[in-house]
Every structure is written in structure tokens, then in C-alpha cells.
Design a protein around this motif. Structure first.
Motif, PDB file in Angstrom:
ATOM      1  N   SER A 155     101.887  36.337  80.045  1.00 20.12           N
ATOM      2  CA  SER A 155     102.265  37.187  79.644  1.00 20.12           C
ATOM      3  C   SER A 155     103.554  37.679  80.214  1.00 20.12           C
ATOM      4  N   THR A 156     103.732  37.451  81.472  1.00 18.63           N
ATOM      5  CA  THR A 156     105.126  37.561  81.975  1.00 18.63           C
ATOM      6  C   THR A 156     106.184  36.805  81.099  1.00 18.63           C
ATOM      7  N   LEU A 157     105.789  35.515  80.604  1.00  8.86           N
ATOM      8  CA  LEU A 157     106.861  35.048  79.950  1.00  8.86           C
ATOM      9  C   LEU A 157     107.203  35.541  78.712  1.00  8.86           C
ATOM     10  N   LEU A 158     106.011  35.969  78.015  1.00  2.00           N
ATOM     11  CA  LEU A 158     106.439  36.750  76.656  1.00  2.00           C
ATOM     12  C   LEU A 158     107.258  37.952  76.911  1.00  2.00           C
ATOM     13  N   SER A 159     106.999  38.742  78.029  1.00  8.87           N
ATOM     14  CA  SER A 159     107.808  39.974  78.466  1.00  8.87           C
ATOM     15  C   SER A 159     109.358  39.753  78.447  1.00  8.87           C
ATOM     16  N   LEU A 160     109.539  38.476  78.974  1.00  7.06           N
ATOM     17  CA  LEU A 160     111.117  38.093  78.911  1.00  7.06           C
ATOM     18  C   LEU A 160     111.730  37.992  77.717  1.00  7.06           C
ATOM     19  N   ILE A 161     110.909  37.484  76.626  1.00  9.51           N
ATOM     20  CA  ILE A 161     111.331  37.300  75.326  1.00  9.51           C
ATOM     21  C   ILE A 161     111.437  38.532  74.620  1.00  9.51           C
ATOM     22  N   CYS A 162     110.425  39.504  74.967  1.00 11.94           N
ATOM     23  CA  CYS A 162     110.455  40.886  74.083  1.00 11.94           C
ATOM     24  C   CYS A 162     111.434  42.017  74.765  1.00 11.94           C
ATOM     25  N   ALA A 163     112.176  41.157  75.900  1.00 13.70           N
ATOM     26  CA  ALA A 163     112.952  42.319  76.175  1.00 13.70           C
ATOM     27  C   ALA A 163     112.439  43.453  77.159  1.00 13.70           C
ATOM     28  N   ASP A 164     111.133  43.098  77.586  1.00 14.45           N
ATOM     29  CA  ASP A 164     110.400  44.266  78.269  1.00 14.45           C
ATOM     30  C   ASP A 164     110.531  43.960  80.070  1.00 14.45           C
ATOM     31  N   ASN A 165     110.963  42.892  80.260  1.00 11.35           N
ATOM     32  CA  ASN A 165     111.077  42.458  81.818  1.00 11.35           C
ATOM     33  C   ASN A 165     112.627  42.829  82.266  1.00 11.35           C
ATOM     34  N   PRO A 166     112.862  43.524  83.130  1.00 11.56           N
ATOM     35  CA  PRO A 166     114.327  43.408  83.436  1.00 11.56           C
ATOM     36  C   PRO A 166     114.844  42.226  84.275  1.00 11.56           C
ATOM     37  N   GLN A 167     113.880  41.558  84.819  1.00 17.57           N
ATOM     38  CA  GLN A 167     114.463  40.149  85.370  1.00 17.57           C
ATOM     39  C   GLN A 167     114.996  39.214  84.470  1.00 17.57           C
ATOM     40  N   SER A 168     114.578  39.552  83.255  1.00 17.49           N
ATOM     41  CA  SER A 168     115.399  38.369  82.013  1.00 17.49           C
ATOM     42  C   SER A 168     117.028  38.553  82.450  1.00 17.49           C
TER      43      SER A 168
END
Length: 493
Positions: free
Chosen positions: A316-329
Motif C-alpha cells: 500500500s505504501t508503494l501505491l500511495s507513491l503513485i497516487c500522490a498521497d505520500n509526501p515522501q514521493s
């Protein structure tokens, strides 16, 4: 023979909580039951009656919890619901991206270990035997690495382990669990089955499982009660139920609806990039905890990927990077739709190409809006609906709701739907804008056998079209649709 729970001709006082027929139900002390039925059939309503949440006209449910000496039903019955396993008492303040924004967590927020220790002490005190049982549960569910984490940071599967452990600390006489196996990886599902089987034999513990996925009926279940159209069926043996059970059809979606999905027109504003996702040497850390380490991954236009891995491995962390939900992206070398992150694009520029559903999204949706408005929020990429859709957009929403078999629910408010019906609404929300990238994180959670096949058919039909890319997470191999040809397996760090 002793009946732990008996209801005779039970009718809820409030009309909106009434079943179609008076409820007759009996659970004998030596039985372990499965309550099964389609999504929206009334399983949760029956469970609420069993635990006394909905008062009855006339006689209340009769309880005999012997050998327990605790008099109250609330002390003897523990009920783990769908919502419990996706959050907790603080869901009113939860928002979709909160899991990825660790800086928003107050320093006074308790950790998993602190909450479990509090539950342990409240449930019976500190004795050597209970401490051994505590350690056994921690070992069984691999909880030791999680004890210093905040609950808000747990994956959906880790949350389920947390809630199950809390419930087992209380040593209830009756334990009712809604879909206890969903969200758990294969190894943990098998461990849980063995644990529950052991508990059913060695303790004065009666188990009642509420199951949408009837493949999950474990061996220790002795009897099955089927609920259909708000009617409670006769209790029959597990063997009799399995012998009667019809096989799930190989296909549920009609040819007409399949052709309608395949024939949807292309949009003028679609992207046509070769690389949908490119990640180079991506690592994600929270404090001393590494979730993803040195990941290189490229997803090309039109590819269909499944993501697998144990609970907490970072899917889910990996997908959050793609969905622009994770600021660490922004600190990682990530390119989406040929645009490097941090080069001036907004999250809305990214999200308008993506249809998304996940346990975190389901958890965040506490909006009691009509279901059609929940679907319409997918057109606006919002949790809740703040811009009035056009009549044409509402027509598109109703079309997708009909595709998912929930057209009749368009005026029902979201929080009055069963968890399975809610999941179908959120799936329609993911598809409604006809996205180029479809990200489905455990999309079949809580769906009955019929709807699981229906959703697989819809995914398959959708992916037959040009310029459609799929990323899907599931802990069940049989849930992966045939169109998936690429796989990424994550190991837990």
C-alpha cells in the motif's frame, strides 16, 4: 441442552432494523457457527440483534454464558466488525492520506504496544499464565516488530491482527468476527485458522464467523446459518451446507454489459505515454523503520500488474507513491505519466488519470451521502462531494452503478449500506471517470462469491481496452483476473 444465545420470533423495535421475518436463532454451547449470505442480505443486522444492539419487541434474547460468571452480555460477547478492522474509535478524525503523513501524529498518541498492554491489563490482570498467552499471541501474529508503531501507520492486515489480539485478551465466552480472514496474507490466514480451531477445542469459547467469502469456512465450524433477503434460514451442519452449496459461475457479467464496457469511447484528454510509472532506487523510511528499499520498477502503458507480499511488506505504501498521497514521493526518483515528481505538477494533475480503491479509502469514507453522490466524488477526486455534478455526470454514475449491480442503491446513504455494498460503491467510484490507470488495493474485500466474480469480470472487460493499465493487490491468488501478466512481490524489510 445449554443454548448460549436463543431468540424466538424476534422483531426489532425500530422498523428500519427489522428483518423481513421474525428472527428465530439458537446457538448451542458446543456449536461453532458461520453466518453466510450475499452482500446486503442482512448478516450484520442479524448480528446486531444477537448482541442486543437492536432491542426487540417482546422477549429479549436469552443468554446462558456458563461457565462464565460474568452477568452482562457485553462482558461475554466480543464482536469484531468490519469497521473495527479498518480503524477504531478515532475514525471521525481520520483522512485518506493520514497513514502516510507521520508528522501529523501527536507525540502523545499511544503505540500498538501501549494499546495492547492497556487492553491486556483491563481484560484480567497480570499473571504468569496470562503473560504466556500474551506472548503466544504476539508470536502467532508476528506483532513484536509492530509494538512501537502507531496504529494509524498499520496496514489493513496488521490492523486486523491488532484487533483480533485485543479481543482474545478479553477471553470472551462468545467471539463474533466479521470476515476475519480478509486482509491477511496466506501464512497468517492459516495460522489464524489453526489458532481459532485450538481455542474452539481447548477453551470455553464459542466462535461465530460472519462470512461473505464462503470458501473461508474453516473446519472447526460445526453449523451454518444462511441469511437471504433479510430472512434467517434454518441452522444446518457445515457438511450439509457445503454439499448444497452451488458452485460460483465461471462468469457473472452479462455479454451486453461486457460489450458496453469495451465499447466506451476514448477521451480527448487521455495520456498516451509509454511509461506510466518509473521508479529508480526508491526507499521509504519512517524513523528507523524501512518499508521499501532500493526499489527499481517500471510500468508500461497497457500492462496489468499484481502486487503481492506479506502484511506490512509495503504494497500500500508503494501505491500511495503513485497516487500522490505520500509526501515522501517528492524525495524519490519517481516519474508518473512521463512527468518527474516535483517538477511543478499538482496532485490533481496526477489523480485525474487514476481510478483508485483501497482499505484506507474505505476507512476514510465516513460520509453518509447518497451512494450516487459517493460515486460522483470519483469524478472530482474528493472524499465527499463539494462540486455539484451535471446531469450527464450523474447519468454516468448511475450507469456504472448498474454495471456493478447496485443501481437500486443510488439513493441509499453510504453508512446504511453493508460493508460489501459500500465496497461496490467505492469500486464504481474508481471506474466512473474511465481512468487510464486503475489501482485496486484489495478490491474484493468483503464481497460475496457472486460479487467477487462480477468484479473480476468487470476488471477483465475494462482492461481489454486500449490505453488501460492495471495495478492490483490481493492476498488471494484466485482473485487475480486472467488479464494480469506481470507480477511484483515485495519482501518485508
Amino acid at each position: 441442552m445449554q443454548a448460549t444465545i436463543r431468540i424466538s420470533n424476534g422483531v426489532a423495535r425500530m422498523p428500519k432494523w427489522r428483518m423481513a421475518e421474525p428472527v428465530c436463532f439458537e446457538a448451542l454451547a458446543d456449536e461453532h457457527l458461520a453466518i453466510v449470505g450475499r452482500n446486503g442480505s442482512g448478516k450484520s443486522m442479524l448480528t446486531d440483534i444477537l448482541i442486543g444492539r437492536h432491542p426487540l419487541l417482546g422477549a429479549d434474547p436469552e443468554y446462558d454464558f456458563a461457565p462464565s460468571t460474568r452477568p452482562l452480555a457485553s462482558d461475554n460477547i466480543k464482536h469484531i466488525t468490519f469497521r473495527d478492522c479498518y480503524g477504531g474509535d478515532n475514525d471521525a478524525t481520520y483522512y485518506l492520506q493520514q497513514r502516510w503523513n507521520q508528522h501529523d501524529i501527536d507525540e502523545q498518541t499511544p503505540t500498538v504496544g501501549q494499546l495492547l498492554e492497556e487492553a491486556f491489563m483491563l481484560s484480567g490482570g497480570d499473571t504468569p499464565e496470562r503473560r504466556r498467552q500474551q506472548e503466544h499471541l504476539y508470536e502467532l501474529f508476528a506483532l513484536r516488530p509492530l509494538l512501537d508503531k502507531y496504529v494509524i501507520l498499520l496496514s489493513s492486515g496488521e490492523l486486523r491482527k491488532f484487533q483480533l489480539t485485543k479481543a482474545l485478551f478479553c477471553e470472551p465466552r462468545v467471539l463474533i468476527m466479521d470476515n476475519p480472514f480478509i486482509g491477511l496474507d496466506a501464512k497468517t490466514r492459516e495460522q489464524l485458522r489453526k489458532l481459532l480451531g485450538t481455542l474452539s477445542r481447548e477453551r470455553a469459547l464459542q466462535l461465530i464467523l460472519v462470512l461473505a467469502k464462503t470458501d473461508d469456512i474453516p473446519d472447526f465450524i460445526t453449523h451454518v446459518v444462511e441469511v437471504e433477503d433479510l430472512k434467517v434460514g434454518m441452522k444446518i451442519s457445515r457438511e450439509e451446507y457445503l454439499a448444497r452449496k452451488s458452485h460460483r459461475p465461471a462468469r457473472v457479467l452479462t455479454c451486453e454489459k461486457e460489450e458496453a464496457i469495451i465499447g466506451l469511447p476514448c477521451h480527448n484528454d487521455e495520456y498516451h505515454t509509454r511509461e506510466v510509472v518509473r521508479m529508480h532506487d526508491v526507499s521509504i523510511r519512517y524513523g528507523k523503520r524501512t518499508i521499501l528499499r532500493n526499489l527499481d520498477w517500471t510500468v508500461l502503458n497497457g500492462e496489468r500488474w499484481s502486487l503481492s507480499g506479506d502484511n506490512g511488506s509495503g504494497k500500500s505504501t508503494l501505491l500511495s507513491l503513485i497516487c500522490a498521497d505520500n509526501p515522501q514521493s517528492y524525495a524519490c526518483d519517481i516519474t508518473l505519466f512521463d512527468t518527474p515528481r516535483g517538477s511543478g505538477e499538482t496532485i490533481w494533475d496526477i489523480k485525474r488519470h487514476i481510478g483508485y480503491v483501497s482499505p484506507e479509502m474505505h476507512r476514510a469514507y465516513n460520509k453518509d451521502l447518497p451512494a450516487v453522490r459517493i460515486v460522483a466524488s470519483g469524478l472530482k477526486d474528493s472524499v465527499g462531494l463539494y462540486v455539484r455534478p451535471t446531469e450527464a455526470e450523474y447519468a454516468t454514475c448511475r450507469w456504472w452503478m448498474d454495471i456493478f449491480g447496485i443501481g437500486h442503491l443510488h439513493d441509499r446513504t453510504f453508512m446504511t449500506l453493508s460493508s460489501g455494498e459500500q465496497r461496490l460503491v467505492l469500486l464504481a467510484r474508481a471506474f466512473v471517470k474511465d481512468p487510464e490507470l486503475l489501482i485496486l488495493d484489495e478490491p474484493l474485500h468483503g464481497l460475496d462469491d457472486h460479487n467477487r466474480q462480477l468484479v473480476k469480470d468487470i476488471i477483465e472487460a475494462f482492461c481489454l481496452r486500449q490505453n488501460k493499465t492495471l495495478l492490483m493487490v490481493s492476498h488471494y491468488e484466485e482473485e487475480i483476473p486472467p488479464c494480469v501478466t506481470k507480477r511484483l512481490h515485495l519482501e518485508r524489510n
